[in-house]
Motif scaffolding. Structure first.
Motif, short mmCIF file in Angstrom:
data_model
loop_
_atom_site.label_atom_id
_atom_site.label_comp_id
_atom_site.label_asym_id
_atom_site.label_seq_id
_atom_site.Cartn_x
_atom_site.Cartn_y
_atom_site.Cartn_z
N ILE A 139 0.84 -1.17 -0.08
CA ILE A 139 0.05 -0.21 0.01
C ILE A 139 0.89 1.09 0.28
N ASP A 140 0.44 2.05 -0.87
CA ASP A 140 1.15 3.60 -0.94
C ASP A 140 -0.01 4.70 -0.65
N MET A 141 0.35 5.64 -0.02
CA MET A 141 -0.50 6.73 0.34
C MET A 141 -0.11 7.95 0.08
N VAL A 142 -0.85 8.83 -0.57
CA VAL A 142 -0.51 10.19 -0.97
C VAL A 142 -1.58 11.21 -0.38
N GLN A 143 -1.15 11.98 0.32
CA GLN A 143 -1.96 13.03 1.08
C GLN A 143 -2.18 14.33 0.36
N GLY A 144 -3.46 14.75 0.04
CA GLY A 144 -3.59 15.81 -0.46
C GLY A 144 -4.79 15.98 -1.52
N SER A 145 -5.27 16.88 -1.92
CA SER A 145 -6.62 17.12 -2.58
C SER A 145 -6.38 15.97 -3.89
N SER A 146 -7.26 15.02 -4.03
CA SER A 146 -7.18 14.18 -5.19
C SER A 146 -7.32 15.05 -6.71
N VAL A 147 -7.78 16.24 -6.62
CA VAL A 147 -8.13 17.06 -7.61
C VAL A 147 -6.97 18.15 -7.80
N SER A 148 -5.98 18.20 -7.23
CA SER A 148 -4.98 19.25 -7.13
C SER A 148 -4.02 18.97 -8.19
N PRO A 149 -3.62 19.84 -8.97
CA PRO A 149 -2.39 19.55 -10.02
C PRO A 149 -1.28 18.53 -9.85
N GLU A 150 -0.76 18.86 -8.36
CA GLU A 150 0.50 18.14 -7.96
C GLU A 150 -0.21 16.70 -7.78
N VAL A 151 -1.15 16.57 -7.01
CA VAL A 151 -1.46 14.96 -6.61
C VAL A 151 -1.74 14.22 -8.03
N ILE A 152 -2.66 14.85 -8.88
CA ILE A 152 -2.89 14.39 -10.16
C ILE A 152 -1.46 13.79 -10.91
N ALA A 153 -0.53 14.80 -11.06
CA ALA A 153 0.76 14.61 -11.50
C ALA A 153 1.72 13.27 -10.69
N GLN A 154 1.64 13.27 -9.51
CA GLN A 154 2.19 12.18 -8.54
C GLN A 154 1.66 10.90 -8.94
N VAL A 155 0.16 11.17 -9.06
CA VAL A 155 -0.50 9.62 -9.18
C VAL A 155 -0.15 9.23 -10.77
N HIS A 156 -0.40 10.21 -11.81
CA HIS A 156 -0.15 9.73 -13.15
C HIS A 156 1.28 8.95 -13.09
#
Length: 270
Positions: A139-156
């Motif tokens: 399991i990996d976790m990312v904290q932040g808004s799922s619709v923020s550009p930073e989180v979207i870029a990290q997920v991609h």
């Protein structure tokens, strides 16, 4: 037709019958409305962690994971972490089955398949419980808004190299937020896999059941799904893999379950 195919045909007929039985569907909606008053979804856990899901949807996800065999599951919305652990356990079983079929030892220290959870607020006690769980190593976790550009870029970026991806959206349930999540993450779904949008049932519930929340009838995940599909049909966009991005609502899952938090929310990429 052999016996296995006969049984599958019988099940398909059962599901079609449920889809056509308006009385059974009406009774299911009444039951769903009344159990929602009692926070029914809060009653269940998976391997010790609260899940906040209906058992029916848990069963449906198990079937999807076995059919799709994803190597990455992305879920927006972590809460207590039960769903992350459930998905990790499904993927662990897939890795075990792969090892058995290939006749090789299973290395549990280097899991091939992974789960990625996103949440704007991963509370310390939940993070600690998730990280202490035996399934945490996949399991990996990312904290932040799922619709923020930073989180979207990290997920991609984290999704690169994964061939089969399944996405689950279960965070902020407003129309605007879910639509933005669909725009950001549905293109990552591999052909034949699913983007599952939960709590679309808000559109079908009385307003009195949705209190102190920013979502409501006319402004919820189901309206976002409808808008997203309208946009796709109108624009004919392509996904990151170059193939035409096309989704359809898999109504057979809803008909089979009858009780689900995701009516019109099981989207299959075709």
């Amino acid at each position: 037709m052999n016996e296995i195919d006969k049984f599958r045909a019988e099940v398909a007929d059962n599901i079609r019958g449920l889809g056509e039985d308006t009385d059974v569907q009406a009774l299911s909606r009444i039951w769903l409305r009344e159990i929602t008053r009692h926070k029914y979804a809060y009653n269940f856990s998976w391997m010790g962690r609260p899940l906040i899901q209906f058992p029916q949807d848990m069963a449906a996800l198990q079937e999807l994971v076995w059919a799709v065999k994803p190597d990455l599951i992305i879920e927006a919305g972590i809460a207590h972490g039960g769903s992350l652990i459930m998905h990790a356990s499904f993927l662990a079983m897939l890795d075990y089955c792969d090892a058995v079929e290939q006749g090789v030892p299973l290395d549990v220290t280097k899991p091939k398949r992974r789960v990625l959870g996103l949440d704007i607020d991963i509370r310390a006690h939940n993070r600690a419980a998730i990280e202490a769980h035996p399934m945490s190593n996949r399991i990996d976790m990312v904290q932040g808004s799922s619709v923020s550009p930073e989180v979207i870029a990290q997920v991609h970026e984290l999704a690169k190299g994964h061939e089969r991806i399944l996405v689950i959206l279960d965070s902020n349930h407003t129309h605007e937020h879910v639509l933005a999540e669909l725009e950001a993450y549905a293109p990552l779904v591999s052909p034949g896999s699913y983007c599952v949008v939960f709590d679309t049932l808000v559109e079908d519930m009385p307003d009195e059941l949705i209190q102190n929340r920013p979502w409501k009838k006319g402004d919820n995940p189901k309206t976002a799904v409808w808008e997203y599909l309208r946009r796709l049909n109108g624009e004919g966009r392509s996904a990151s893999d170059g193939a035409k991005l096309q989704f359809e609502i898999d109504k057979s899952i809803e008909h089979k379950l009858l009780i689900t938090v995701g009516p019109d929310g099981y989207l299959k990429r075709v």
